[in-house]
Design an enzyme around this catalytic site. Structure first.
Site, PDB file in Angstrom:
ATOM      1  CB  SER A  93      -0.946  -0.025   1.208  1.00  0.00           C
ATOM      2  OG  SER A  93      -1.834   1.067   1.171  1.00  0.00           O
ATOM      3  CB  THR A  94       1.296   4.028   2.434  1.00  0.00           C
ATOM      4  OG1 THR A  94      -0.095   4.105   2.687  1.00  0.00           O
ATOM      5  CG2 THR A  94       1.897   5.427   2.427  1.00  0.00           C
TER       6      THR A  94
ATOM      7  CG  HIS B 298      -4.106  -0.906  -0.733  1.00  0.00           C
ATOM      8  ND1 HIS B 298      -3.940  -0.771   0.625  1.00  0.00           N
ATOM      9  CD2 HIS B 298      -4.510  -2.188  -0.932  1.00  0.00           C
ATOM     10  CE1 HIS B 298      -4.233  -1.911   1.218  1.00  0.00           C
ATOM     11  NE2 HIS B 298      -4.569  -2.800   0.289  1.00  0.00           N
TER      12      HIS B 298
ATOM     13  CG  MET C 274      -2.442   3.226   5.573  1.00  0.00           C
ATOM     14  SD  MET C 274      -2.924   4.968   5.699  1.00  0.00           S
ATOM     15  CE  MET C 274      -3.878   5.159   4.191  1.00  0.00           C
TER      16      MET C 274
ATOM     17  CG  ASP D 255      -5.576  -5.645   2.402  1.00  0.00           C
ATOM     18  OD1 ASP D 255      -6.236  -6.667   2.664  1.00  0.00           O
ATOM     19  OD2 ASP D 255      -5.444  -5.182   1.255  1.00  0.00           O
TER      20      ASP D 255
END
Length: 364
Positions: free
Chosen positions: A171-172, A198, A292, A295
């Site tokens: 993600s991030t 993401h 973050m 998931d």
């Protein structure tokens, strides 16, 4: 209190973002109309995070970002349009050192600003805690990895199944992190790689094309039912999920609408759960990278418990140590590695000896 500098040439957008990031929500804000004003304010004042528009007069967002990172590095969240041009600029920004991005509202701002409210607040808070990493020259990293491989030949691992998949969730901080991993995978890697990053749907196609120019393996976005084959990296289409199915005995990846039971999309958890429904865990490798939230952590811990391999990115190289930290806490990480060591570990497990890229396409 998180101090945020909002940089945007639209007075209406500055007003809406200032209202959104109010003191009641834990933020103190200041605004600038363009990159020139922003640099002047950053020189005189201290900020925890900068939100930065891409297209501005006098000095655009990319130029401003490059100067911030050169002279006074700090977390930056880009506010980008959803056009193809906006996506290209966003990936350039991430390569320059931006932590993350949000989609800029289109149409009537007052009606659409609510669509990014929760995402913006979460990403600005995450950015305030994020670690900044200076990019290392790709050619230098490849040379170092080849040297280490020659000094320490990989051990023979336990037996893996005849066909399987590498599943990567991120993600991030993901785009830059993946650029530290995927270009190092050799074209003779015996298993395909599937990535859930993401990201909005307007961005994943551009992202796949950018990666394809840097990787030995072919990189494609999964927009329809697609056979899963060695020699390819599959990028899950944004704003939805990716699952696996079979047709005529052949394993297929297919896009699905975002599942209501999953918080983030493309969902890492849904991808791993679907893979476990189609293949034994021993024929799967799970890699959970920076991001973050949590998931994919539970699903990858299950994969490990059933006999599969798992890797968690370490805290030092994670931009946000949420997802891999949760996998580690669940005792589901077989090994914890820096992002620059992941490709080598995959090659060790898949018995690919001395196959690290010799510069590759667009290396350096």
């Amino acid at each position: 209190m998180i101090r945020v500098l909002i940089v945007d040439d639209s007075a209406l957008m500055r007003r809406h973002l200032t209202s959104l990031l109010s003191q009641e929500r834990g933020f103190e804000t200041a605004t600038a109309r363009n990159g020139v004003e922003a640099l002047d304010m950053i020189e005189r004042e201290s900020f925890d995070v900068v939100t930065l528009d891409v297209n501005m007069p006098e000095m655009d967002g990319l130029t401003c970002l490059s100067r911030i990172m050169a002279h006074k590095p700090m977390p930056v969240v880009m506010v980008s349009s959803i056009t193809a041009e906006g996506a290209e600029a966003t990936f350039e920004a991430l390569a320059l050192g931006a932590v993350d991005f949000v989609r800029k509202p289109s149409g009537t701002i007052s009606l659409t600003i609510s669509q990014i409210e929760e995402t913006l607040i979460a990403k600005v808070k995450a950015a305030a805690k994020a670690k900044l990493r200076r990019s290392v020259n790709l050619r230098q990293r490849l040379t170092e990895q080849r040297r280490r491989a020659q000094e320490a030949p990989p051990p023979i691992p336990r037996s893996l199944g005849p066909f399987g998949m590498v599943l990567i969730g991120v993600s991030t901080g993901g785009p830059t992190t993946l650029e530290h991993i995927l270009p190092y995978l050799p074209r003779n890697l015996p298993w395909p790689v599937v990535v859930a990053q993401h990201m909005p749907g307007n961005f994943t196609g551009v992202f796949a094309r950018r990666l394809n120019g840097a990787c030995e393996l072919e990189v494609i976005e999964v927009c329809q039912q697609t056979p899963v084959e060695a020699g390819r990296i599959y990028i899950a289409r944004g704003d939805g999920d990716l699952v696996f199915t079979r047709r005529g005995g052949k394993l297929l990846a297919m896009p699905m609408p975002a599942g209501a039971d999953y918080l983030w999309h493309p969902s890492v958890a849904r991808m791993v759960e679907s893979a476990l429904s189609q293949l034994p865990a021993q024929q799967l490798i799970g890699v959970l990278l920076t991001g973050m939230g949590n998931d994919g952590a539970e699903a990858m811990a299950k994969l490990r418990e059933r006999g599969g391999h798992t890797i968690a990115q370490d805290e030092e190289t994670s931009v946000v140590f949420g997802m891999p930290a949760d996998l580690i806490a669940r005792k589901g990480a077989e090994v914890v590695l820096s992002d620059e060591d992941v490709a080598e570990q995959l090659c060790i497990w898949l018995r690919v000896h001395g196959a690290f890229k010799q510069g590759g396409r667009n290396a350096g």
